[in-house]
Every structure is written in C-alpha cells, then in structure tokens.
Design a protein around this motif. Structure first.
Motif, PDB file in Angstrom:
ATOM      1  N   GLU A 197       6.145 -14.185  -2.849  1.00 52.91           N
ATOM      2  CA  GLU A 197       6.570 -13.338  -3.964  1.00 52.91           C
ATOM      3  C   GLU A 197       6.965 -14.209  -5.171  1.00 52.91           C
ATOM      4  O   GLU A 197       7.810 -15.097  -5.054  1.00 52.91           O
ATOM      5  CB  GLU A 197       7.748 -12.473  -3.531  1.00 52.91           C
ATOM      6  CG  GLU A 197       8.504 -11.794  -4.652  1.00 52.91           C
ATOM      7  CD  GLU A 197       7.625 -10.913  -5.508  1.00 52.91           C
ATOM      8  OE1 GLU A 197       7.680 -11.046  -6.745  1.00 52.91           O
ATOM      9  OE2 GLU A 197       6.869 -10.089  -4.931  1.00 52.91           O
ATOM     10  N   PRO A 198       6.357 -13.984  -6.357  1.00 55.01           N
ATOM     11  CA  PRO A 198       6.659 -14.816  -7.532  1.00 55.01           C
ATOM     12  C   PRO A 198       8.125 -14.804  -7.957  1.00 55.01           C
ATOM     13  O   PRO A 198       8.595 -15.777  -8.558  1.00 55.01           O
ATOM     14  CB  PRO A 198       5.769 -14.212  -8.628  1.00 55.01           C
ATOM     15  CG  PRO A 198       4.643 -13.563  -7.881  1.00 55.01           C
ATOM     16  CD  PRO A 198       5.248 -13.052  -6.608  1.00 55.01           C
ATOM     17  N   PHE A 199       8.853 -13.733  -7.663  1.00 51.85           N
ATOM     18  CA  PHE A 199      10.257 -13.671  -8.087  1.00 51.85           C
ATOM     19  C   PHE A 199      11.049 -14.862  -7.574  1.00 51.85           C
ATOM     20  O   PHE A 199      11.911 -15.387  -8.281  1.00 51.85           O
ATOM     21  CB  PHE A 199      10.908 -12.377  -7.598  1.00 51.85           C
ATOM     22  CG  PHE A 199      12.395 -12.324  -7.864  1.00 51.85           C
ATOM     23  CD1 PHE A 199      12.876 -12.011  -9.127  1.00 51.85           C
ATOM     24  CD2 PHE A 199      13.318 -12.615  -6.871  1.00 51.85           C
ATOM     25  CE1 PHE A 199      14.240 -11.984  -9.395  1.00 51.85           C
ATOM     26  CE2 PHE A 199      14.689 -12.582  -7.120  1.00 51.85           C
ATOM     27  CZ  PHE A 199      15.138 -12.273  -8.381  1.00 51.85           C
ATOM     28  N   TYR A 200      10.768 -15.309  -6.350  1.00 51.98           N
ATOM     29  CA  TYR A 200      11.564 -16.391  -5.765  1.00 51.98           C
ATOM     30  C   TYR A 200      11.399 -17.703  -6.524  1.00 51.98           C
ATOM     31  O   TYR A 200      12.285 -18.551  -6.489  1.00 51.98           O
ATOM     32  CB  TYR A 200      11.181 -16.590  -4.293  1.00 51.98           C
ATOM     33  CG  TYR A 200      11.354 -15.353  -3.448  1.00 51.98           C
ATOM     34  CD1 TYR A 200      12.549 -14.630  -3.471  1.00 51.98           C
ATOM     35  CD2 TYR A 200      10.320 -14.870  -2.649  1.00 51.98           C
ATOM     36  CE1 TYR A 200      12.703 -13.481  -2.717  1.00 51.98           C
ATOM     37  CE2 TYR A 200      10.469 -13.721  -1.890  1.00 51.98           C
ATOM     38  CZ  TYR A 200      11.658 -13.037  -1.930  1.00 51.98           C
ATOM     39  OH  TYR A 200      11.809 -11.895  -1.187  1.00 51.98           O
ATOM     40  N   ALA A 201      10.276 -17.874  -7.204  1.00 48.05           N
ATOM     41  CA  ALA A 201      10.020 -19.126  -7.933  1.00 48.05           C
ATOM     42  C   ALA A 201      10.636 -19.136  -9.326  1.00 48.05           C
ATOM     43  O   ALA A 201      10.682 -20.191  -9.974  1.00 48.05           O
ATOM     44  CB  ALA A 201       8.515 -19.370  -8.030  1.00 48.05           C
ATOM     45  N   LEU A 202      11.113 -17.983  -9.806  1.00 46.63           N
ATOM     46  CA  LEU A 202      11.728 -17.935 -11.134  1.00 46.63           C
ATOM     47  C   LEU A 202      13.039 -18.721 -11.140  1.00 46.63           C
ATOM     48  O   LEU A 202      13.806 -18.683 -10.179  1.00 46.63           O
ATOM     49  CB  LEU A 202      11.998 -16.490 -11.552  1.00 46.63           C
ATOM     50  CG  LEU A 202      10.788 -15.574 -11.751  1.00 46.63           C
ATOM     51  CD1 LEU A 202      11.264 -14.158 -12.061  1.00 46.63           C
ATOM     52  CD2 LEU A 202       9.888 -16.103 -12.863  1.00 46.63           C
ATOM     53  N   ALA A 203      13.304 -19.392 -12.245  1.00 42.11           N
ATOM     54  CA  ALA A 203      14.565 -20.109 -12.378  1.00 42.11           C
ATOM     55  C   ALA A 203      15.680 -19.134 -12.727  1.00 42.11           C
ATOM     56  O   ALA A 203      15.456 -18.165 -13.461  1.00 42.11           O
ATOM     57  CB  ALA A 203      14.455 -21.173 -13.468  1.00 42.11           C
ATOM     58  N   PRO A 204      16.883 -19.352 -12.213  1.00 37.95           N
ATOM     59  CA  PRO A 204      18.007 -18.498 -12.606  1.00 37.95           C
ATOM     60  C   PRO A 204      18.451 -18.810 -14.030  1.00 37.95           C
ATOM     61  O   PRO A 204      18.180 -19.908 -14.520  1.00 37.95           O
ATOM     62  CB  PRO A 204      19.092 -18.863 -11.592  1.00 37.95           C
ATOM     63  CG  PRO A 204      18.731 -20.222 -11.089  1.00 37.95           C
ATOM     64  CD  PRO A 204      17.242 -20.324 -11.190  1.00 37.95           C
ATOM     65  N   PRO A 205      19.137 -17.836 -14.674  1.00 40.40           N
ATOM     66  CA  PRO A 205      19.538 -16.520 -14.150  1.00 40.40           C
ATOM     67  C   PRO A 205      18.360 -15.561 -14.079  1.00 40.40           C
ATOM     68  O   PRO A 205      17.444 -15.623 -14.889  1.00 40.40           O
ATOM     69  CB  PRO A 205      20.597 -16.052 -15.146  1.00 40.40           C
ATOM     70  CG  PRO A 205      20.214 -16.730 -16.428  1.00 40.40           C
ATOM     71  CD  PRO A 205      19.660 -18.071 -16.034  1.00 40.40           C
ATOM     72  N   LYS A 206      18.402 -14.688 -13.092  1.00 44.88           N
ATOM     73  CA  LYS A 206      17.351 -13.692 -12.901  1.00 44.88           C
ATOM     74  C   LYS A 206      17.942 -12.518 -12.141  1.00 44.88           C
ATOM     75  O   LYS A 206      18.971 -12.642 -11.472  1.00 44.88           O
ATOM     76  CB  LYS A 206      16.172 -14.289 -12.130  1.00 44.88           C
ATOM     77  CG  LYS A 206      16.548 -14.866 -10.777  1.00 44.88           C
ATOM     78  CD  LYS A 206      15.357 -15.533 -10.102  1.00 44.88           C
ATOM     79  CE  LYS A 206      15.740 -16.165  -8.775  1.00 44.88           C
ATOM     80  NZ  LYS A 206      14.590 -16.779  -8.093  1.00 44.88           N
TER      81      LYS A 206
END
Length: 389
Positions: free
Chosen positions: A233-242
């Motif tokens: 899932e691409p969401f997990y690779a996003l840098a925080p904050p998210k």
C-alpha cells in the motif's frame, strides 16, 4: 474548570465521555485531574445509519442533515446523563468531537474533514458553552487535523527520559513521537482494528463486531502472500506527517487485495493476517525514531494477539499502556477532548507547531455560547451614507 469531553472514534462503537478538572491556563503549568469516564453505546439503528454513510457507499444530503441532528441529540443525552452521574451536575464546558464520517486526503495533503453532531442540542440540554469542530482549523492551516492526541501526548511524555511514543489503537492507528527536546512528530500509521472489525462482521453476518480477545487471530494462520500484497500500500511509504481513514481502509479494500492475487482465505486466517499487518506497519513506522517506550491506548490494547505481535516487532522497545500515565486506555481520547476544549476556551493553541503539519499552533474549534442574558435590542436605525456599488 470542570470540562466534559465526548468523542466517537473511527470504530463507531459508541461515545466515550470523560470529565476532568483543568487548571493552569494562566500560568502555562497545566494540571488535569480526571474525575471519571463512561461509555455510551450508540443506539443500534443510529449506528447502522452512520456505518451506512461510510465510503464506498453513497448517500443523500438529506440523510447527512438528519444524522447531523440525531448525533447531536444523542451526544446531548450522553453528556447530560454523565454530567449528573460523574460530575455532580457541575460541568462548565462541553467539548464535542462528533462522529467522523469523512476525512479528505489527496496525496500527502489533508483537504478537509467532516464530523457529524450538531452542537446546538448539546447547548440546550447542558446549558453551558460547547466547543466543537476541533479538527478543521488545523487542516485549514496546512495540518492534517490528526492525530490531535499529539498535544496531550507531548505534554504527558516530554519530561520522561529518552524518546517515547504514544500509540492509539482505534479503527486507525496513530502515533506521537516525543523526544526530550525538539519537534514533535504525529501521524497515522494505517489500520488498527478497522480492517479486522470489518472482516469479523462480514464473516459472522453481524453477530460479532470485533475479534474478541484476539480469538480468531489466534486460531488463524498468517498468509504471507496476502500480507506482502497489503504491505505494498503506497500510504505506508509516505513521509509523516500524514493521515488516513476508513475512506481507504474499507472491507472492499481487503476483498480487492485478495482478488488481485487470486486468494480465498478462511476468515480466521484473514483476521490473523490483518492483525499482523497492523503490528508490522506500526513497528515499521516507529523504527526510524529509536523509541525507548511506547504507551498504547484504545480498544486494540484489549486484543492480546495484537499486543503480542507488537511486542515481537518492536523488539527492544518497551510496550506498555497509557494507564501508566494516569490515563486509562479506554478513556484517553475523551480526556484529550477535555484538554483541547479547555485550551480553546482560554484562547490557547490546541496543536503544537509542526506536529500534524501546520507550521504554527492555532486555537481549535468553534464555540456555541449559552443563551444570552440580555434581551434583543428594541430598534435598528439605518443611516445611509453615499457609497459606490
């Protein structure tokens, strides 16, 4: 000041209500004295209608308008009852989070959020001011409006040695990373119980609402092929904050993942895999921060299989609960509401700069006042002056 806070999380299993006495706004040295907390279940018919709003379902503006009022009326009943039971009828301010039904995220930016629950019925029932709509201002200022627990987490953990983290295991999992000095980081890590709950409800035909004591996960076996697919899932690779929500992590999301790899799984194996997904994604999200202790809260703390998996993946990082901070795991979010309302009432920022992505702290929410003590003016004189259109 005696404050009553009300919140319903993404699991939609009911209202969490807490009462606290708060002082220190003038000095900056805040003190919270928890008075008591209770759970207030949604009426079955109302909960069903709320769940029916969630994506990918469609609805009507009429249904949204009716539910906005019905949720406000139910919050008013809960607040009025628990005010007398816990607070001796002495509540001075109510903070109502309402029920999130949509969290609008595009890429790495939050664009908006919607919580249902009209504050007017609460004002009428309680006769005190109500703070509501606590997330929108942070989003307007460039933040994600979540997790707002970062404010309470930072104040509670800042004085503890090392780098510590607070973890909330609701429908969605979120963390706050609190170093002794420097910036606070807070973000959603992905699903906590929302995918597990949806799977259990579907498998049981609605007879079971969640994986009681992790029984299904313990009976089942983790399917590595599905786990690998879900971890893509691409969401997990996003840098925080998210931030994220049930707009992404739906029951259909799991069915789509299974279909993409041509799998059919026993429900217990599916629950075991989703439980492992929650633990793995939380641990992966915390791995860069060299965390000393994680203080967990929320309904997921009652799932022993999930907690065991978390301990396994966190390794040397200690896992405990928010009970050690004086905040019961089931009540922490409601006590958070009391803090945010108290800060807003005193004109103080409710989110720390940078914690959720906004560069400055802002006063959160809007205030619905009580009945005016003065009467309506008797006349209005309109004195026209030359002006241009």
């Amino acid at each position: 000041m005696r404050v009553l806070g009300v919140i319903s999380g993404t699991s939609m299993d009911g209202l969490d209500v807490a009462v606290a006495d708060l002082t220190g706004a003038e000095s900056g040295e805040l003190v919270m004295r928890p008075v008591g907390a209770r759970s207030w279940p949604w009426p079955a018919a109302l909960r069903s209608r709320l769940l029916a709003l969630l994506p990918p379902a469609s609805t009507t503006i009429g249904e949204v308008a009716m539910l906005d009022t019905l949720v406000g009326e139910e919050i008013a009943r809960a607040a009025e009852s628990i005010n007398h039971e816990v607070a001796s009828g002495a509540t001075e301010l109510v903070v109502s989070h309402g029920q999130t039904v949509f969290h609008w995220v595009e890429g790495q930016a939050a664009r908006g959020t919607l919580q249902l629950g009209q504050p007017a019925p609460i004002v009428e029932a309680m006769g005190v001011p109500v703070v509501s709509d606590v997330r929108a201002r942070d989003i307007a200022a460039g933040g994600h409006g979540a997790p707002l627990a970062s404010t309470l987490d930072a104040l509670a953990l800042r004085t503890r040695p090392g780098v510590n983290a607070a973890l909330n295991l609701g429908g969605i999992a979120n963390v706050t990373v609190v170093p002794p000095t420097g910036a606070i980081t807070a973000f959603d890590t992905g699903p906590a119980s929302c995918l597990i709950d949806a799977t259990v409800q579907e498998a049981s035909g609605g007879a079971e609402m969640f994986d009681q004591d992790g029984a299904r996960a313990r009976r089942g076996s983790i399917n590595q092929a599905l786990l690998n697919r879900l971890l893509d899932e691409p969401f997990y690779a996003l840098a925080p904050p998210k931030s994220t929500g049930r707009e992404l992590f739906t029951g259909a999301y799991v069915r789509t993942a299974l279909a993409s790899i041509g799998l059919t799984l026993h429900p217990d194996d599916l629950v075991a895999t989703l439980t492992e997904l929650t633990a793995r994604t939380i641990a992966n999200a915390l791995a860069p921060y060299d965390i000393q202790t994680v203080y967990a809260s929320g309904g997921g703390t009652h799932n022993p299989v999930l907690m065991e998996a978390l301990r396994r993946h966190l390794g040397a990082t200690q896992l405990t609960t928010s009970d050690e901070l004086g905040l019961p795991v089931d009540d922490k979010e409601a006590y958070l509401m009391t803090l945010l309302g108290y800060l807003s009432w005193h004109g103080l920022p409710g989110v720390l700069p940078g914690a959720t992505g906004s560069s400055q702290g802002h006063v959160l929410g809007r205030v619905s006042p009580v009945t005016a003590e003065r009467s309506v003016p008797t006349s209005l004189a309109i004195r026209s002056e030359p002006h241009q259109r």
